[in-house]
Write a protein that holds these residues in place. Structure first.
Motif, PDB file in Angstrom:
ATOM      1  N   PRO A 157      47.652  39.837  14.692  1.00 16.66           N
ATOM      2  CA  PRO A 157      48.171  40.774  15.691  1.00 16.66           C
ATOM      3  C   PRO A 157      47.109  41.468  16.535  1.00 16.66           C
ATOM      4  O   PRO A 157      47.453  42.135  17.521  1.00 16.66           O
ATOM      5  CB  PRO A 157      48.965  41.786  14.849  1.00 16.66           C
ATOM      6  CG  PRO A 157      48.417  41.648  13.475  1.00 16.66           C
ATOM      7  CD  PRO A 157      48.028  40.221  13.321  1.00 16.66           C
ATOM      8  N   ALA A 158      45.843  41.327  16.198  1.00 15.35           N
ATOM      9  CA  ALA A 158      44.793  41.885  17.055  1.00 15.35           C
ATOM     10  C   ALA A 158      44.621  41.063  18.326  1.00 15.35           C
ATOM     11  O   ALA A 158      43.971  41.506  19.278  1.00 15.35           O
ATOM     12  CB  ALA A 158      43.468  41.942  16.297  1.00 15.35           C
ATOM     13  N   LEU A 159      45.210  39.873  18.351  1.00 16.11           N
ATOM     14  CA  LEU A 159      45.111  38.989  19.507  1.00 16.11           C
ATOM     15  C   LEU A 159      46.209  39.289  20.522  1.00 16.11           C
ATOM     16  O   LEU A 159      47.258  39.845  20.190  1.00 16.11           O
ATOM     17  CB  LEU A 159      45.242  37.526  19.066  1.00 16.11           C
ATOM     18  CG  LEU A 159      44.153  36.974  18.154  1.00 16.11           C
ATOM     19  CD1 LEU A 159      44.577  35.605  17.628  1.00 16.11           C
ATOM     20  CD2 LEU A 159      42.830  36.864  18.897  1.00 16.11           C
ATOM     21  N   GLU A 160      45.968  38.902  21.776  1.00 12.84           N
ATOM     22  CA  GLU A 160      47.046  38.899  22.760  1.00 12.84           C
ATOM     23  C   GLU A 160      48.026  37.788  22.373  1.00 12.84           C
ATOM     24  O   GLU A 160      47.601  36.684  22.020  1.00 12.84           O
ATOM     25  CB  GLU A 160      46.476  38.608  24.145  1.00 12.84           C
ATOM     26  CG  GLU A 160      45.622  39.717  24.723  1.00 12.84           C
ATOM     27  CD  GLU A 160      46.457  40.859  25.289  1.00 12.84           C
ATOM     28  OE1 GLU A 160      47.695  40.749  25.245  1.00 12.84           O
ATOM     29  OE2 GLU A 160      45.863  41.859  25.749  1.00 12.84           O
ATOM     30  N   PRO A 161      49.336  38.048  22.396  1.00 10.50           N
ATOM     31  CA  PRO A 161      50.303  36.989  22.075  1.00 10.50           C
ATOM     32  C   PRO A 161      50.087  35.783  22.991  1.00 10.50           C
ATOM     33  O   PRO A 161      50.150  35.906  24.218  1.00 10.50           O
ATOM     34  CB  PRO A 161      51.656  37.662  22.330  1.00 10.50           C
ATOM     35  CG  PRO A 161      51.376  39.123  22.181  1.00 10.50           C
ATOM     36  CD  PRO A 161      49.987  39.330  22.696  1.00 10.50           C
TER      37      PRO A 161
ATOM     38  N   LEU B  28      53.100  35.750  17.376  1.00 10.60           N
ATOM     39  CA  LEU B  28      53.458  37.080  17.854  1.00 10.60           C
ATOM     40  C   LEU B  28      54.542  36.957  18.922  1.00 10.60           C
ATOM     41  O   LEU B  28      54.527  36.023  19.731  1.00 10.60           O
ATOM     42  CB  LEU B  28      52.227  37.774  18.436  1.00 10.60           C
ATOM     43  CG  LEU B  28      51.118  38.097  17.429  1.00 10.60           C
ATOM     44  CD1 LEU B  28      49.883  38.574  18.169  1.00 10.60           C
ATOM     45  CD2 LEU B  28      51.575  39.135  16.412  1.00 10.60           C
ATOM     46  N   CYS B  29      55.478  37.899  18.904  1.00 12.25           N
ATOM     47  CA  CYS B  29      56.503  37.894  19.940  1.00 12.25           C
ATOM     48  C   CYS B  29      55.832  38.019  21.303  1.00 12.25           C
ATOM     49  O   CYS B  29      54.925  38.843  21.481  1.00 12.25           O
ATOM     50  CB  CYS B  29      57.470  39.063  19.737  1.00 12.25           C
ATOM     51  SG  CYS B  29      58.417  38.948  18.205  1.00 12.25           S
TER      52      CYS B  29
ATOM     53  N   ARG C 132      49.157  43.424  22.971  1.00 13.41           N
ATOM     54  CA  ARG C 132      48.075  43.480  22.002  1.00 13.41           C
ATOM     55  C   ARG C 132      48.311  44.623  21.041  1.00 13.41           C
ATOM     56  O   ARG C 132      48.544  45.757  21.434  1.00 13.41           O
ATOM     57  CB  ARG C 132      46.740  43.657  22.730  1.00 13.41           C
ATOM     58  CG  ARG C 132      45.518  43.459  21.836  1.00 13.41           C
ATOM     59  CD  ARG C 132      44.256  43.666  22.667  1.00 13.41           C
ATOM     60  NE  ARG C 132      43.064  43.468  21.873  1.00 13.41           N
ATOM     61  CZ  ARG C 132      42.403  42.332  21.783  1.00 13.41           C
ATOM     62  NH1 ARG C 132      42.844  41.281  22.437  1.00 13.41           N
ATOM     63  NH2 ARG C 132      41.313  42.226  21.061  1.00 13.41           N
ATOM     64  N   GLY C 133      48.258  44.340  19.751  1.00  5.25           N
ATOM     65  CA  GLY C 133      48.424  45.377  18.748  1.00  5.25           C
ATOM     66  C   GLY C 133      49.833  45.493  18.222  1.00  5.25           C
ATOM     67  O   GLY C 133      50.121  46.333  17.394  1.00  5.25           O
TER      68      GLY C 133
ATOM     69  N   SER D  76      40.489  33.926  16.227  1.00  4.37           N
ATOM     70  CA  SER D  76      39.851  33.606  17.505  1.00  4.37           C
ATOM     71  C   SER D  76      38.731  34.589  17.831  1.00  4.37           C
ATOM     72  O   SER D  76      37.913  34.918  16.981  1.00  4.37           O
ATOM     73  CB  SER D  76      40.895  33.539  18.620  1.00  4.37           C
ATOM     74  OG  SER D  76      41.723  32.411  18.435  1.00  4.37           O
ATOM     75  N   SER D  77      38.712  35.103  19.061  1.00  8.56           N
ATOM     76  CA  SER D  77      37.599  35.959  19.472  1.00  8.56           C
ATOM     77  C   SER D  77      37.767  37.409  19.036  1.00  8.56           C
ATOM     78  O   SER D  77      36.900  38.248  19.300  1.00  8.56           O
ATOM     79  CB  SER D  77      37.447  35.906  20.997  1.00  8.56           C
ATOM     80  OG  SER D  77      38.631  36.332  21.640  1.00  8.56           O
ATOM     81  N   ALA D  78      38.870  37.745  18.339  1.00 11.26           N
ATOM     82  CA  ALA D  78      39.106  39.122  17.902  1.00 11.26           C
ATOM     83  C   ALA D  78      38.526  39.414  16.533  1.00 11.26           C
ATOM     84  O   ALA D  78      38.748  40.486  15.980  1.00 11.26           O
ATOM     85  CB  ALA D  78      40.611  39.404  17.898  1.00 11.26           C
TER      86      ALA D  78
END
Length: 552
Positions: free
Chosen positions: A336-340, A383-384, A389-390, A425-427
């Motif tokens: 969930p730290a990633l952008e969906p 993620l929906c 983000r978050g 990923s990058s998060a």
């Protein structure tokens, strides 16, 4: 090139520095094809390297040049990775130096001696299968590369049992118009008759004879087959345990035939025979030379990327899909730290409709931030798309699922354990995701050739995580993504200080974009599926052979 002040005649000593970069630590090997030293790479924080000083005599010099030519062409986790090549310097008398990654562990020869010259069948077959993986890669090159010196001292085993084939001093590229080899090379007992120089030229089946001799050596307490015997003779059989299955004796007999045509035709065929042989003997044996999906350990596999756009999500989804297609229950999870992104990337709405009423009823999201679906043995927790983000509303971006940590994700009906592929990923450096790189059972770093985005901060943090995981004996690898042929390719593949476990080629951008707009994934493309499965095979093997020793 700077060389030590005393010159070559005084010999190389600990502390000498070559090319202002490599600090000599110790002599680790000496042979007709050159001396090998352990050295510290001063540009990469003391990373351990192997420096091979190539001989300068005429015949040996030709072999040395051939070895360099071979190593410059290959890139495989079970084979030496060339880091640098320093030409000879006539002014100082310094010979050419080949710089390679340092193969940790011990030689099979030393391991065998420490084991009292005894080896169980499953262990011997495991080693042979891993060798076949490397040989299959070599023999499929164009032209094929034949090693020609497979023996215990040229095989390295690390603490996990991972096999690497070293020393390419007498390897050759097959010349199809040549009737026989002109030079007698190889090690007596392990080399096939055709390497004697008078019974035809060596080809891929020559290396298979050597694998057979190695198997016989491991199963007979260190004996060598009689080169005069055609196959497994009576004398050779007496050296083997009477408890060995007849299928083992039959395979040894095929491998040790004088005529190459009577041996298995390829390393892939030999590997299949070994797997069949061991499956018939003991269903619980782990063979690292193939992907085995029966084991019950359910690791959490973390996937991180050196920078945004390196392909972390692409690689995580691809690994999950390949495992699921092969019958290994796997769940892809977008942190969930990633952008969906994964839902839209996979055309989630279309895929959910496709499984509606069939597998959808068995799906349970991790929490309110997630949606997803199940495709056969692969589930997706994405993620929906409107979560942002978050997560939704005031939901924290922290992912603290006890079921996930313990390998008991219940996406599948019945709550059976499954492998979790966690997309960071990058998060991975964000506070919300920062604990997972150290906690995952297996951690994969994805990096592409766009080194302008490789920040010092990320490199330093990656080295810190690698060191932490090494202390705690947790598997950590990197994957080279978007591989293309360019001038700096070799330097790119050496920047991490160790060879990548897998190299994934860059897909044709236009075709890949069109494929995504059709709602299809790369593994659903017939050609790409074959390429991806082959490229990622070492990664899949590492995942399915995970035994659960590391503590989460």
């Amino acid at each position: 090139m700077e060389m030590f002040n005393r010159g070559l005649s005084a010999g190389i000593e600990s502390g000498d520095i070559i090319a202002e970069r490599y600090e000599i630590q110790a002599l680790v090997g000496q042979g007709g094809m050159g001396a090998v030293y352990a050295a510290a790479d001063l540009r990469l924080g003391g990373k351990k390297r192997a420096l091979k000083l190539l001989p300068t005599s005429s015949g040996a010099g030709e072999n040395a040049e051939a070895e360099v030519a071979v190593l410059m062409r290959i890139n495989h986790p079970r084979l030496p990775q060339i880091i640098d090549y320093l030409p000879s310097d006539t002014l100082t008398g310094m010979p050419a130096v080949l710089v390679m990654d340092f193969a940790e562990g011990v030689t099979l020869e030393a391991y065998f001696e420490r084991s009292g010259r005894r080896m169980e069948l499953d262990r011997a077959v495991d080693i042979a299968c891993q060798l076949c993986t490397a040989l299959d890669y070599l023999h499929l090159q164009d032209p094929p590369i034949i090693h020609r010196d497979i023996k215990p001292s040229n095989i390295m085993l690390d603490s996990t049992g991972f096999v690497r084939l070293i020393d390419f001093g007498i390897s050759r590229l097959v010349k199809h118009n040549q009737q026989q080899d002109t030079t007698k090379l190889g090690t007596p007992g392990f080399a096939p008759p055709e390497q004697g120089g008078d019974t035809g030229q060596t080809d891929a089946r020559s290396d298979l004879y050597s694998v057979g001799a190695l198997l016989y050596y491991m199963l007979s307490g260190g004996c060598l087959p009689n080169l005069q015997a055609n196959g497994l003779g009576a004398a050779e059989r007496r050296q083997l345990s009477p408890e060995l299955p007849a299928a083992v004796l039959d395979l040894l007999d095929r491998l040790l035939q004088h005529l190459p045509v009577r041996r298995p035709s390829s390393a892939a065929e030999l590997q299949a025979l070994l797997i069949t042989l061991i499956d018939g003997h003991d269903k619980q044996v782990t063979v690292r030379g193939r992907i085995q999906y029966e084991q019950q350990a359910s690791p959490v596999v973390g996937v991180v990327s050196m920078s945004a756009g390196s392909g972390g999500t692409y690689t995580a989804i691809t690994i999950a899909k390949l495992l699921g297609e092969a019958g290994r229950r796997t769940i892809y999870i977008e942190h969930p730290a990633l952008e969906p992104e994964a839902y839209m990337l996979l055309d989630g709405s279309q895929r959910q409709r496709a499984v509606q009423g069939r597998d959808r009823s068995n799906f349970r999201p991790l929490d309110t931030r997630y949606t997803g679906w199940i495709e056969g043995d692969c589930g997706f927790q994405t993620l929906c798309p409107d979560a942002g983000r978050g997560g939704l509303g005031r939901c924290s971006a922290i992912l603290e699922q006890a079921e996930l940590i313990n390998g008991q994700v219940t996406t599948f009906e019945g709550g059976e354990p499954c492998t979790s592929v966690l997309d960071l990923s990058s998060a991975w450096m964000d506070q919300a995701a920062s604990e997972w790189p150290g906690r995952c059972d297996i951690l994969l770093m994805i990096a592409d050739p766009s080194i302008a985005r490789w920040t010092r901060r990320r490199l330093a943090k990656w080295q810190e995580i690698r060191s932490f995981r090494s202390v705690h004996s947790r598997a950590t690898y990197w994957i080279a993504n978007k591989d293309i042929d360019f001038a700096g390719r070799r330097e790119w593949l050496s920047l991490m200080g160790e060879p990548p476990l897998a190299v994934m080629e860059l897909l044709t951008p236009r075709e890949w974009m069109e494929w995504q707009w059709k709602g299809r994934w790369a593994t659903e493309h017939r050609k790409w599926h074959v390429t991806l499965e082959k490229s990622l095979r070492p990664v899949l093997q590492a995942i399915v052979s995970y035994q659960g020793e590391a503590q989460r």
